[in-house]
Design an enzyme around this catalytic site. Structure first.
Site, PDB file in Angstrom:
ATOM      1  N   ILE A 207       0.878  -1.195   0.000  1.00 19.35           N
ATOM      2  CA  ILE A 207       0.000   0.000   0.000  1.00 19.35           C
ATOM      3  C   ILE A 207       0.903   1.230   0.000  1.00 19.35           C
ATOM      4  CG2 ILE A 207      -1.860   1.227   1.220  1.00 19.35           C
ATOM      5  CD1 ILE A 207      -1.972  -1.367   3.023  1.00 19.35           C
ATOM      6  N   HIS A 208       0.762   2.062  -0.990  1.00 16.45           N
ATOM      7  CA  HIS A 208       1.581   3.279  -0.976  1.00 16.45           C
ATOM      8  C   HIS A 208       0.938   4.448  -1.712  1.00 16.45           C
ATOM      9  CE1 HIS A 208       2.458   2.237  -5.115  1.00 16.45           C
ATOM     10  NE2 HIS A 208       3.090   3.376  -5.262  1.00 16.45           N
ATOM     11  N   ARG A 209      -0.177   4.199  -2.407  1.00 21.17           N
ATOM     12  CA  ARG A 209      -0.712   5.252  -3.259  1.00 21.17           C
ATOM     13  C   ARG A 209      -1.311   6.369  -2.405  1.00 21.17           C
ATOM     14  NH1 ARG A 209       0.144   5.440  -7.995  1.00 21.17           N
ATOM     15  NH2 ARG A 209       0.801   3.287  -8.141  1.00 21.17           N
TER      16      ARG A 209
END
Ligand code: UDP
Length: 364
Positions: A207-209
């Site tokens: 998860i990084h957006r």
């Protein structure tokens, strides 16, 4: 062109760009008539977000590192623009090659276009149709000033047609396939197990957006879903530095069965994908890698640029809603037939280099 050598300046700065450019650089290095100069903007700079890729994947080290990071979008893009311009004036390349959709991509494209240097955009034509994503703005503007648009998919070509590229603008559009598949094929035999990881059957998640990390409600919703799913099966989560900081700040608690590890190099990542039973991600690249390695994928976004994966039921878009994520995890039946060529079967870099070498011949 000097002494019959075609000079390419490659601009990169973020993790997925190292992986993409790695394959193209390997191809460029096969040709005596091509010279590549690599400029690293410094957008990603941690050892495990940057150096490890050049070392493990044996990518030519950047000749320039601008060290620009940790600033607002405008400041970062502006500073990159200024520094890249200086380098282009000095290096006088025939081509500037940019990848994907980051601030480094846009800064490279803008600097080159103002100096009338030809631009090759790799991963052109992709659209999420969500103008709030910084990536969408970067890719649209970069496409507009590029001389060659290297499109990975039919839908990318269709997007450019819809925007009038074929009829109005003087650019060449090439469907070359996806350079990430070249990398996946080449590096798969070098995959290595991350140290100190002791799980066998697991889900791999990233998860990084920004649309997830910077939205408290969305992030909490995703964390709740992952915590719930981890009661059934361990989840391995190589955590992006931004997500790590935000989770810490907000005091979101991850269950013990979620194995949080630092971001890993590409060879470890390939191993993690190969041995996973499902991918849950908001990453663009990882959605495709799930397909390359025949793994189902649940995408924690509302839209994707890789629409063909959803159309063929290899990937499901679930957004960030806990119950939708859980429902899909428990009930969805994915396509398990992977005998379809969506991304060019590993020949994308070859096609890029051929097109660069013959571009001017076709223009005569
Ligand atoms: N990746 C990696 N190590 C990690 C997480 C991701 O090597 O710890 C790789 C992943 O396999 C893919 C690329 O990084 O090749 C995707 O990058 P990211 O998700 O940061 O960007 P996006 O693809 O969403 O632009």
């Amino acid at each position: 062109m000097k002494n019959n050598i075609l000079k390419v300046v490659t601009i990169l700065g973020a993790r997925p760009q190292f992986i993409k450019a790695g394959s193209v650089s390997r191809e460029i290095s096969k040709y005596d008539e091509l010279e590549e100069v690599i400029v690293h903007t410094g957008q990603h700079f941690d050892e495990n977000m940057s150096d490890i890729f050049f070392d493990e994947m044996k990518i030519q080290k950047p000749q320039y590192n601008l060290g620009i990071n940790g600033k607002s979008h405008g400041a970062m893009t502006g500073q990159m623009l200024e520094k890249i311009e200086e380098i282009l004036v000095k290096e006088k390349p025939d081509w500037v090659m940019v990848y994907g959709d980051t601030n480094s991509t846009l800064a490279g494209a803008l600097a080159a276009s103002k100096l009338h240097i030809k631009i090759a955009h790799v991963e052109a034509g992709l659209r999420s149709f969500n103008m709030k994503m910084p990536e969408e703005v970067n890719r649209i503007l970069t496409d507009r000033v590029s001389s060659i648009l290297f499109c990975p998919t039919d839908s990318a070509i269709k997007n450019l047609n819809n925007e009038g590229f074929q009829n109005i603008f003087t650019c060449k559009i090439v469907k070359n396939g996806d350079v990430m598949q070249d990398g996946a094929i080449f590096y798969s035999e070098f995959a290595k197990k991350p140290d100190n990881l002791h799980v066998e059957k697991y889900i791999l998640s990233t998860i990084h957006r920004v649309e997830n990390t910077d939205d408290d409600k969305r992030l909490t919703s995703i964390v709740d879903a992952l915590n719930e799913i981890s009661k059934n099966i361990p989840i391995v989560l190589p955590l992006h530095p931004r997500t790590k900081n935000i989770l810490k700040e907000r005091k979101n608690v991850l269950s013990e069965n979620i194995h949080v590890i630092d971001p890993v190099g590409y060879l470890e990542m390939v191993w993690l994908i190969q041995h996973s039973s499902l991918i849950m991600t908001d990453s663009g690249g990882l959605q495709k890698e799930a397909f390359f390695f025949h793994k189902p994928c649940i995408t924690l976004r509302d839209e994707t640029e890789w629409v063909e994966l959803v159309e063929h039921n290899y990937n499901v878009l679930v957004g960030a809603d806990t119950s939708k994520i859980l429902d899909t995890y428990h009930k969805h039946v994915f396509n398990t037939q992977y005998d379809i060529d969506l991304y060019g079967q590993g020949k994308a870099s070859e096609e890029i280099v051929k097109s660069l070498l013959t571009f001017d011949e076709h223009r005569k």
